[in-house]
Structure formats: C-alpha cells, structure tokens
Design a protein around this motif. Structure first.
Motif, PDB file in Angstrom:
ATOM      1  N   TRP A  51       0.856  -1.187   0.000  1.00 51.14           N
ATOM      2  CA  TRP A  51       0.000   0.000   0.000  1.00 51.14           C
ATOM      3  C   TRP A  51       0.888   1.231   0.000  1.00 51.14           C
ATOM      4  CZ3 TRP A  51      -4.749  -0.565   3.807  1.00 51.14           C
ATOM      5  CH2 TRP A  51      -5.603  -1.564   3.293  1.00 51.14           C
ATOM      6  N   VAL A  76      -0.805  -1.016  -4.474  1.00 50.43           N
ATOM      7  CA  VAL A  76      -2.159  -0.493  -4.386  1.00 50.43           C
ATOM      8  C   VAL A  76      -2.118   0.882  -3.746  1.00 50.43           C
ATOM      9  CG1 VAL A  76      -4.403  -0.830  -3.307  1.00 50.43           C
ATOM     10  CG2 VAL A  76      -3.147  -2.794  -4.176  1.00 50.43           C
ATOM     11  N   ASN A  77      -2.759   1.840  -4.382  1.00 48.84           N
ATOM     12  CA  ASN A  77      -2.898   3.161  -3.757  1.00 48.84           C
ATOM     13  C   ASN A  77      -4.184   3.158  -2.948  1.00 48.84           C
ATOM     14  OD1 ASN A  77      -3.284   5.772  -3.043  1.00 48.84           O
ATOM     15  ND2 ASN A  77      -2.803   6.628  -5.046  1.00 48.84           N
ATOM     16  N   ALA A  78      -4.051   2.857  -1.671  1.00 50.11           N
ATOM     17  CA  ALA A  78      -5.242   2.734  -0.825  1.00 50.11           C
ATOM     18  C   ALA A  78      -5.604   4.064  -0.182  1.00 50.11           C
ATOM     19  CB  ALA A  78      -5.001   1.673   0.237  1.00 50.11           C
ATOM     20  N   GLY A  79      -5.172   5.150  -0.795  1.00 46.58           N
ATOM     21  CA  GLY A  79      -5.467   6.454  -0.241  1.00 46.58           C
ATOM     22  C   GLY A  79      -4.193   7.100   0.261  1.00 46.58           C
ATOM     23  N   ALA A  87      -7.886   3.040   6.565  1.00 45.71           N
ATOM     24  CA  ALA A  87      -8.092   1.770   5.872  1.00 45.71           C
ATOM     25  C   ALA A  87      -7.243   0.671   6.505  1.00 45.71           C
ATOM     26  CB  ALA A  87      -7.753   1.924   4.395  1.00 45.71           C
ATOM     27  N   ASN A  90      -8.703  -0.356   9.790  1.00 48.01           N
ATOM     28  CA  ASN A  90      -9.885  -1.178   9.532  1.00 48.01           C
ATOM     29  C   ASN A  90      -9.494  -2.590   9.168  1.00 48.01           C
ATOM     30  OD1 ASN A  90     -11.737   0.780  10.065  1.00 48.01           O
ATOM     31  ND2 ASN A  90     -12.058   1.373   7.933  1.00 48.01           N
ATOM     32  N   ALA A  94     -10.255  -5.904  11.221  1.00 50.23           N
ATOM     33  CA  ALA A  94     -11.064  -6.962  10.617  1.00 50.23           C
ATOM     34  C   ALA A  94     -10.253  -8.246  10.467  1.00 50.23           C
ATOM     35  CB  ALA A  94     -11.587  -6.506   9.259  1.00 50.23           C
ATOM     36  N   SER A  96      -8.353  -9.126   8.019  1.00 54.05           N
ATOM     37  CA  SER A  96      -8.143  -9.610   6.652  1.00 54.05           C
ATOM     38  C   SER A  96      -7.888  -8.447   5.724  1.00 54.05           C
ATOM     39  CB  SER A  96      -9.360 -10.396   6.170  1.00 54.05           C
ATOM     40  OG  SER A  96     -10.407  -9.525   5.887  1.00 54.05           O
TER      41      SER A  96
ATOM     42  N   PHE B 151     -18.818  -3.270   6.861  1.00 55.08           N
ATOM     43  CA  PHE B 151     -17.451  -3.602   6.462  1.00 55.08           C
ATOM     44  C   PHE B 151     -16.925  -4.781   7.272  1.00 55.08           C
ATOM     45  CE2 PHE B 151     -12.932  -3.293   7.521  1.00 55.08           C
ATOM     46  CZ  PHE B 151     -12.373  -3.439   6.267  1.00 55.08           C
ATOM     47  N   LEU B 152     -17.119  -4.735   8.596  1.00 54.66           N
ATOM     48  CA  LEU B 152     -16.594  -5.805   9.444  1.00 54.66           C
ATOM     49  C   LEU B 152     -17.263  -7.138   9.089  1.00 54.66           C
ATOM     50  CD1 LEU B 152     -16.369  -3.907  12.839  1.00 54.66           C
ATOM     51  CD2 LEU B 152     -14.494  -4.611  11.340  1.00 54.66           C
ATOM     52  N   THR B 160     -14.876  -8.074   1.119  1.00 53.08           N
ATOM     53  CA  THR B 160     -14.347  -6.723   0.928  1.00 53.08           C
ATOM     54  C   THR B 160     -13.357  -6.713  -0.230  1.00 53.08           C
ATOM     55  OG1 THR B 160     -12.745  -7.253   2.624  1.00 53.08           O
ATOM     56  CG2 THR B 160     -14.576  -5.868   3.283  1.00 53.08           C
ATOM     57  N   ILE B 239     -14.919   2.707   2.112  1.00 59.88           N
ATOM     58  CA  ILE B 239     -14.604   1.788   3.198  1.00 59.88           C
ATOM     59  C   ILE B 239     -14.323   0.386   2.662  1.00 59.88           C
ATOM     60  CG2 ILE B 239     -15.698   0.599   5.129  1.00 59.88           C
ATOM     61  CD1 ILE B 239     -16.355   3.035   6.299  1.00 59.88           C
ATOM     62  N   LYS B 242     -10.172  -1.196  -1.638  1.00 63.23           N
ATOM     63  CA  LYS B 242      -8.810  -0.689  -1.506  1.00 63.23           C
ATOM     64  C   LYS B 242      -8.108  -0.681  -2.863  1.00 63.23           C
ATOM     65  CE  LYS B 242      -9.238   0.377   2.415  1.00 63.23           C
ATOM     66  NZ  LYS B 242     -10.451   0.968   1.850  1.00 63.23           N
TER      67      LYS B 242
END
Lengths: 440, 305
Positions: A51, A76-79, A87, A90, A94, A96, B151-152, B160, B239, B242
């Motif tokens: 990322w 990957v440009n995830a922001g 991200a 998150n 999560a 994953s 999302f979770l 996702t 969200i 990616k």
C-alpha cells in the motif's frame, strides 16, 4: 563514485542481512510463512501487496520483479495519509486484507508500531543499516529497541521563496525568524495582496517549527508519555507566529488547496518553509512560476545558527500480519536502500540515504525550475542540520486530527496560539490516558 | 342612465377578477418569489457553469485566469483525451465500474422495491405491521452509519475489496420500497386485480401484464432515486474498496484530487474537473430522458378520482 558506494553499501547490507536472517530463522521459525532469510525468500518467490501512494513505488516494484522471477508485487494506492491509515486500521481490526507493506509517514509510525501492527525488522537485516540513513528519518523508524520500517524519503526543511517578488520590492530574504516577521510586514505593506506565507493552522508545520526551535513537547518512554508545550522552543514559535497571525500577515489559505497552488503561481504567497520534497510539487503543480522560485536555508531562531527540522517524509513498513515478512523485507531494503533509491531520485524524490545526499552528482544538479540553482546543496545541508532528539506521540494521528479544534482556533478567533497549544496539550493528555497510556 | 351604468361594470369585470381570483391558470405574480427563485436558480447553476468553463482550461491556465470565464487556451478536447488516457486509462475503468454498480445495484434495488412494495400494498399477511415499522425505521437510518459494521461483516465473509461489497448493500433501498408500496396501493385498483383473477390469470401473469404497466411511473421514480444514490455513492466504496481497479468514479476522482496534496504527487486539477464533467453527463442524460415518466409519477395518488 556514487554507484560504487551504493553497491558496496548494499553488499555489506546484504551480507549482514544473511547473518541476521539466519539468526532470525531460529527466532521466527514458529511464525510460519516460509523462510525467514530475506535473500532466500526472494529467490523462492512469492506474492506481496504494497500500500503506497507515492508514484515512484510502482516503478520500484517493477524493477524488483524484473530482478526476481518468482516474485509478484501488487502496488495499491489505498489512499493518501490519513485515508490510508484509516483503511489500514480497519483491515487490521477486521483481520483480513492487510497488506504486506505499507507506506507510513514518520509522524504516524509510532502509532502503528506501538499498536503492534508493524513487524520489527531489525532481525531481518535492518539493524545492519545503521548509518545508511540521515539521523532524522533513521531515529523516526525506531521505537525502543525495534526498527519498524525503513525510510523512503525525508523532508528536511528549507525556505522556498519567490525571488521575483522579493526583488521587485527590494526586500531581503530573511535569515532569522525575526527578520521573517519584518519581511512579512514590509511585503504586505508594499503590496497588500502579497502575504509572506499561508497558514490556517497545520499540525505538521507547527510541530516541525517547534522541533527546529529546540522544543521537545513530547517525550515518550514506552507507554509513559509527557506532553508539555510550555518549553522554550514551543514558546518561541508561539510568540513569533502569533505576531504574523494577529497582524493578518499570513494568507488564510489551506496548504494543498487549489487556492494555494494559485497563490504559489501568482506570487501572492511569497515563501514556504517546507520539506525538501517540495520541488517536485512545484514543477508539476505550478509550472507557470518556473524561474521565480529559489531555495534558501531555513530562517533561524538565533542569528548565525544552522538548525533545521524535518517536515513530512515517509517510511515503508512490513506489517505484523504479513505472511511473508522475509520477502517483504527484501523488497523493502531494495526500495529504500538499494536500487530503488535511484528510481526515486529519477522520479523527483528526495533521498534519506547519506550516500546519495553526499554524492557529487546529486549536489551539483542544477534545477531548471529554480533558475539553475543547485538546490540540493541547500537541501542536503538541511538534512545534516536536523535538530536531534525529536519524538512524536504514539497517538500523533489522533492528536493532529484535533489540532484545528484547538490551536487552529487562534487563526479564526481571538484566542492565542499559546492558549491553543495549552488546549491541544490538555485534549491530547485526556485522549492518551483514555487509550491506556500514562500521560502527564 | 342604464347604458352608463352597464359600461363601467363591463370594463371593471376583468380587472376585478384579476385582483380576486387566482387559479392555477392565472397565478399571481410576486416579485419577491421571482427574485428568490432567481437566486436559487443562479445558486444551483453557477457551480455547473463553473465546472463547464473550467473544464476547458489547462492546469496552468486554471490558476492564472478568472474562474467564471474562459482562459487563454481552449483545452477541453485535450483535457478529455488526457482524462481518458491518464494512468493507462484508469478513468474508463472507473466509469465501467460505476456503470456496473448502477446497473446491478440500482437495477436490483428497484426490482426488489417493486416486488416488495407491490406485495405489501396488495396482499394481507400476518406481520405486515411489523414490516411497515421496520421499513419506516430503516428509512431513518443513514447508510453511512451502517457502513463500518457492514465492512466488518463483509470482511469476515471475505467480500471486501470485491465489487460485491458495493453491489449487495446497494440492493437495499427502504425508501424505494416505501415509495413503491404507497404508489402501488394507489395506482392499482384492487377491483382490477380481482377481475384479472376472475378471468383466470395467475399471480405472476397478473403482476407482469396488468400491474407492471400501471406501476411504470413509480418504477422510473425509484430507479432514478437509486441510480443517483448509487452513482454518487462515496462512503461505502471508500470503506469497502482498496484496489483502485474497482473504484467507482467518485473514489477515483477523489484519489486524483488527493494526488495534488502529496509530496511527489502530480497536481492534475484540470483532469479532476474534466472528469467531474464527464461523470455528471450520464446522470443529466438519464434525467432528461426519464423526466416525463418521473413527473407523472410524482403526482400519482395525490388526488382521489
């Protein structure tokens, strides 16, 4: 000269990596995910997800894949910045979709390191790289005993100024902050549409300025944190900058907005005290102002001094969730200390590696945009003069996010920057304690 | 004497009517309202005008010329060309992604709303009141509030970063369901259904051949609403996704805009603006084409005949 230095450096680094890797093998054998020797892992091949928002990471990955047949790297440009951190948090929460490597700015790195989201790469060979990078970025990737990433770039600060504007009004380029305030008054008086700089309250700029003034508002020792904005450095900044804000000598324009680019282009923003990565943004963002701008050393708090600070800059880190840390590290080293550095330089990046900063080739480069000035001489000198000992909070991302509710108020209402810093301090202490740190 | 009294009465007649009776055919002119509407009109059209004007400028021109008028260069076509080809034509990919999300998401949401609304309006079953309460409650919950829990959940399911993570949540439109429900209740006379059943039509056939045409204005309305919602959807994909390869236009344009705010990033405001123009074109076209269905749908059921 440069190339040979770099290859020797790399070779020693690799040899070190192999030794450390063998050691790490015994330590991390239980974590699974294949071999723990970066070089062997690179030969074995595998897949990596990176990322990064920096445009030079993609060509670096391509070069790496070309050199290593079995490796596939997805960039990957995830922001950018905060978006990506959210991200990443998150994904970690999560459990994953966590990338193997992520680009993280220095101010945000402690937050992820202390949250045990990043892998300690010292055993994988990073410990051998001591002395490869300039002190600022190098200390920024270390937390306690661990090394949680390698510097991609750095942002030693310098004064970028619009020479045309200064010449037109016969005003000297300031060498101290007091002279800077004087210049601000003179410029604005000569032409009310001109401001010395823009500022609407920027956490990164404020902390960098305090850093240069010798302030050390944050001290971090494990989970024991002290926040104190009443030291000499913080006070010096707050009082000096207060004059500019109070007399409305700074343009009320937020950095990176289109208005900002406009101001840089038409001369209404006369200077920027900003990181050494800025030239690339000048060239692409305000091509019309080519020839107007020059670079000077950062104004000083005491006359004749040569202190600087870092502003921005980012590292790349291996995540704890990565299943192939050895391979991830091999790529990381390639990107930040190996052949990747030259690719970054070619892409207009500013290095954090000592060898490149000292190379004749780099220093003697004349920048067409800056009227043929050898800007790297100024910028590289700044990298060497960074005041040591600065620390960021282990929750700096949060602290920065509330900056505008506290210090930022000084720019829009009657409160002072000093009051704002006190509010910022209180809010940060409360948050830190809520998060389980011992803060006072 | 009589003639003199009659003549003025004739002449004052229309004047009196003009002063007293305001019907839909003869609305009263109000300068205040005209001015207010004018302001609102300018307020809503100005950004659009700005967008169109600035799409014709180069990056350098954007900063050196007046915002609401054309600059030195007319770069609209080169801007469009660059927008479509920049970064290996990723914009085209984003456009296709958005279309995919709209066709499957908004299309699916409309289909579900029509079926559900029809069923709720024309059939009685136990628990109907409960469904009503749930739907009304769901209208009040903003999608944004559900995004993180979703999302979770999706992350656990491994969904996702796939297009499904955007399409599946878009399928649910409580407002659409409610709209179709009230619309179906008014637009389909129960007697008509009874007549169809009497003539031996099965439920499916009754729905497809008799009810669907009657529901058409309502369907278009719901379709437009869900289309706009999906087309403009930002937070959910932000969200969920990616990988820029799966971005919709909203995220993609934002990523381009953010590029100007990073060290080493290239400022491409001209492409962001041109991209924004290209993004709104399909919506404008959809509105123009579906307008008449939509308008007739809005008023349906408002007057008892």
């Amino acid at each position: 000269m440069t190339r040979s230095t770099r290859t020797t450096l790399r070779r020693t680094a690799l040899r070190g990596a192999a030794v450390a890797g063998a050691l790490a093998l015994t330590l991390t054998a239980c974590s699974g995910g294949g071999t723990a020797d970066p070089e062997a892992a690179a030969e074995e091949g595998g897949e990596l997800t990176v990322w990064a928002w920096d445009p030079t990471v993609e060509p670096i990955a391509e070069a790496y894949m070309e050199a290593h047949d079995g490796v596939t790297i997805e960039v990957v440009n995830a922001g950018t910045g905060n978006d990506q951190y959210t991200a990443l948090q998150n994904a970690i929460a999560a459990g994953s979709g966590v990338p193997d490597l992520a680009q993280i700015e220095y101010y945000a790195l402690p937050q992820f390191a202390i949250g045990e989201s990043l892998a300690d790469v010292s055993e994988l060979g990073a410990a051998e790289l001591d002395g490869t990078f300039t002190p600022g970025p190098w200390s920024a990737v270390q937390q306690g005993e661990g090394i949680y990433g390698l510097p991609l770039d750095s942002g030693p600060m310098a004064l970028f100024y619009n020479a045309t504007v200064f010449e037109e009004h016969g005003i000297e380029v300031p060498e101290t902050w007091d002279a800077y305030v004087e210049a601000a008054r003179a410029l604005h008086e000569a032409d009310p549409s001109i401001y010395i700089t823009n500022d609407t309250g920027d956490a990164g700029f404020t902390t960098s300025m305090i850093w240069q003034a010798g302030g050390q508002p944050y001290t971090v020792d494990g989970t024991d944190v002290t926040i104190d904005f009443t030291d000499e450095g913080s006070t010096a900044f707050a009082e000096t900058w207060q004059q500019l804000v109070e007399e409305e000598l700074v343009a009320p324009i937020s950095s990176w907005s289109d208005e900002w680019y406009q101001g840089l282009g038409d001369g209404s923003i006369a200077t920027l005290t900003i990181g050494a990565w800025m030239p690339g943004n000048f060239e692409s963002g305000v091509p019309d102002a080519a020839g107007d701008w020059r670079v000077a050393p950062m104004p000083q708090w005491t006359e004749g001094a040569s202190d600087t600070a870092e502003n921005g800059g980012s590292a790349m880190s291996v995540t704890e969730a990565s299943e192939n840390k050895a391979l991830a590290y091999d790529f990381l080293e390639f990107a930040s200390a190996g052949d990747g550095v030259q690719i970054r330089l070619d892409g207009g990046g500013f290095p954090a590696t000592v060898a490149d900063l000292e190379s004749e080739e780099f220093l003697s480069q004349e920048s067409e945009y800056f009227g043929g000035q050898k800007i790297n001489e100024v910028l590289a000198q700044s990298a060497a003069d960074v005041v040591e000992g600065w620390q960021y909070l282990p929750f700096q991302v949060y602290a920065n996010s509330i900056f505008n509710d506290t210090v930022g108020q000084a720019y829009v209402s009657g409160t002072t920057i000093t009051d704002g810093l006190a509010d910022w301090q209180d809010a940060s202490i409360t948050y830190g304690n809520d998060q389980g740190f011992t803060v006072d | 004497m009589t003639t003199t009294t009659v003549t003025p009465r004739r002449s004052t007649g229309p004047r009196l009517r003009r002063a007293r009776g305001f019907s839909a055919d003869r609305p009263r002119r109000s300068p205040l309202l005209t001015v207010l509407t004018g302001i609102v009109l300018v307020y809503s059209l100005l950004p659009l005008a700005w967008l169109l004007v600035n799409a014709t400028k180069t990056q350098a021109d954007l900063f050196s010329s007046f915002g609401l008028w054309f600059g030195d260069s007319f770069a609209l076509f080169s801007n469009i060309g660059q927008t479509l080809t920049y970064d290996d034509g990723i914009f085209v990919r984003w456009f296709a992604n958005t279309l995919l999300y709209v066709v499957l998401g908004a299309g699916g949401a409309t289909a579900l709303a029509v079926l559900g609304g029809y069923g709720l309006a024309k059939f009685d079953f136990p628990g109907k009141k409960g469904v009503f309460a749930t739907v009304i409650g769901a209208v009040a919950v903003p999608g944004t509030a559900l995004a993180v829990p979703t999302f979770l959940m999706f992350s656990q399911m491994g969904l996702t970063n796939t297009p499904w993570s955007v399409i599946i949540p878009s399928l649910i439109s409580p407002f659409g369901l409610y709209l179709m429900w009230t619309f179906a209740a008014e637009a389909i006379p129960t007697e008509l259904l009874e007549a169809a059943r009497m003539d031996g039509a099965g439920e499916a056939r009754t729905f497809a051949q008799i009810c669907l045409p009657l529901l058409a204005p309502g369907i278009v309305t719901v379709l437009l609403f869900t289309m706009v919602a999906t087309w403009n959807n930002y937070f959910l994909p932000l969200i969920m996704l990616k990988d820029p390869d799966w971005y919709p236009l909203t995220l993609g344009l934002n990523a381009w805009n953010a590029q100007a705010a990073t060290a080493g990033g290239e400022a491409i405001f001209n492409l962001v603006i041109t991209g924004a123009v290209l993004t709104i074109v399909p919506l404008v076209v959809a509105f123009l084409f579906l307008q008449r269905y939509w308008q007739s749908g809005l008023a349906a059921g408002s007057v008892k005949e």
